[in-house]
Design an enzyme around this catalytic site. Structure first.
Site, PDB file in Angstrom:
ATOM      1  N   HIS A 172       5.822  -8.251   7.711  1.00 48.53           N
ATOM      2  CA  HIS A 172       5.250  -8.315   9.051  1.00 48.53           C
ATOM      3  C   HIS A 172       6.361  -8.629  10.047  1.00 48.53           C
ATOM      4  O   HIS A 172       7.389  -9.222   9.680  1.00 48.53           O
ATOM      5  CB  HIS A 172       4.189  -9.419   9.147  1.00 48.53           C
ATOM      6  CG  HIS A 172       2.879  -9.075   8.525  1.00 48.53           C
ATOM      7  ND1 HIS A 172       2.167  -9.984   7.760  1.00 48.53           N
ATOM      8  CD2 HIS A 172       2.126  -7.955   8.560  1.00 48.53           C
ATOM      9  CE1 HIS A 172       1.038  -9.426   7.346  1.00 48.53           C
ATOM     10  NE2 HIS A 172       0.990  -8.199   7.824  1.00 48.53           N
ATOM     11  N   CYS A 259       0.525 -17.534   9.664  1.00 51.13           N
ATOM     12  CA  CYS A 259      -0.551 -16.766   9.022  1.00 51.13           C
ATOM     13  C   CYS A 259      -1.835 -17.568   8.832  1.00 51.13           C
ATOM     14  O   CYS A 259      -2.926 -16.994   8.760  1.00 51.13           O
ATOM     15  CB  CYS A 259      -0.116 -16.265   7.643  1.00 51.13           C
ATOM     16  SG  CYS A 259       1.437 -15.363   7.611  1.00 51.13           S
TER      17      CYS A 259
END
Length: 264
Positions: A172, A259
């Site tokens: 990511h 996250c």
């Protein structure tokens, strides 16, 4: 609609949504090769993470575990919460796409009108970095051009902007970037010299502490994963208050500090 406060131009957060890890996390997606997570230890670390968020002044909404979705504790990926708008994503990982329907009710308590990324494209919000009213969107295996284009259209309709960031090495975008406000940006790997971020004060994270490139600024404090002293020192040298958080069991699933929560 819920609206965040801004102080001296910085986005100040007042709330966070988290989800308890599920026992099925042992089957979560990963390329880390660090072994299986210890579920009980993961739960302990998750509670300490919640404590750290509270120390930063946040009120917490804790959602129950979802055993049908091994990666569901990583709530950041399934929604983007801006100061005045919430967008449900469409995750690029097949096993995660059903998670959006389970986060929607919690998000709707604070953002009654939700926008959505349609099935024509894919977006995971771990690929999105907010800097003021601009959103950098990493193009990865989880976020594609079609999804990023939809997202930019939604942002622009609501007075914000977005741009796509080419990348090839990271899971990511925020695997290799963390914006710490005050124009300070932690970078790792291919992000060190990325032309998209040439205007920032870039603090390069060494390869042996790559995991700590995902640190989180919240209301003046920077949460840093435990066990990365060089990164911790670099952040403290910039004048930030820091708070270490043990993350070993989530690291085994390619999950970082950002996250585990939706902060708004």
């Amino acid at each position: 609609m819920f609206i965040n406060k801004k102080i001296l131009g910085k986005q100040m957060f007042t709330r966070a949504i988290v989800r308890k890890p599920c026992k099925a996390m042992l089957n979560g997606l990963t390329s880390a090769s660090l072994g299986l997570p210890d579920y009980d230890l993961a739960c302990e670390q998750h509670q300490d993470y919640i404590s750290a968020l509270k120390e930063c002044g946040l009120q917490i909404t804790e959602l129950p575990a979802l055993e049908s979705y091994p990666d569901s504790c990583f709530v950041e990926d399934v929604a983007l919460l801006t100061p005045n708008l919430a967008i449900l994503t469409n995750p690029g990982a097949d096993s995660r796409r059903g998670e959006t329907q389970h986060i929607a009710a919690a998000v709707r308590e604070f953002y009654p009108n939700l926008e959505k990324i349609s099935a024509a494209g894919h977006v995971e919000a771990g690929d999105i970095m907010m800097v003021g009213e601009h959103f950098y969107i990493g193009l990865s295996d989880r976020t594609d051009i079609q999804g990023a284009t939809q997202l930019i259209d939604i942002l622009e309709k609501n007075g914000m902007t977005g741009s796509m960031v080419e990348m090839s090495e990271m899971l990511h975008l925020k695997t290799g970037l963390s914006y710490l406000e005050n124009n300070n940006l932690l970078t790792f790997g291919e992000m060190h010299g990325h032309t998209e971020f040439s205007g920032f004060n870039r603090i390069e994270i060494d390869i042996d502490e790559a995991y700590a490139a995902n640190s989180v600024w919240i209301n003046g404090t920077v949460l840093v994963p435990e066990g990365f002293p060089k990164t911790l020192n670099k952040i403290e040298q910039l004048g930030y208050k820091t708070r270490e958080v043990a993350m070993s069991e989530f690291q085994k699933l390619d999950g970082g500090l950002s996250c585990l929560s939706l902060r708004f």
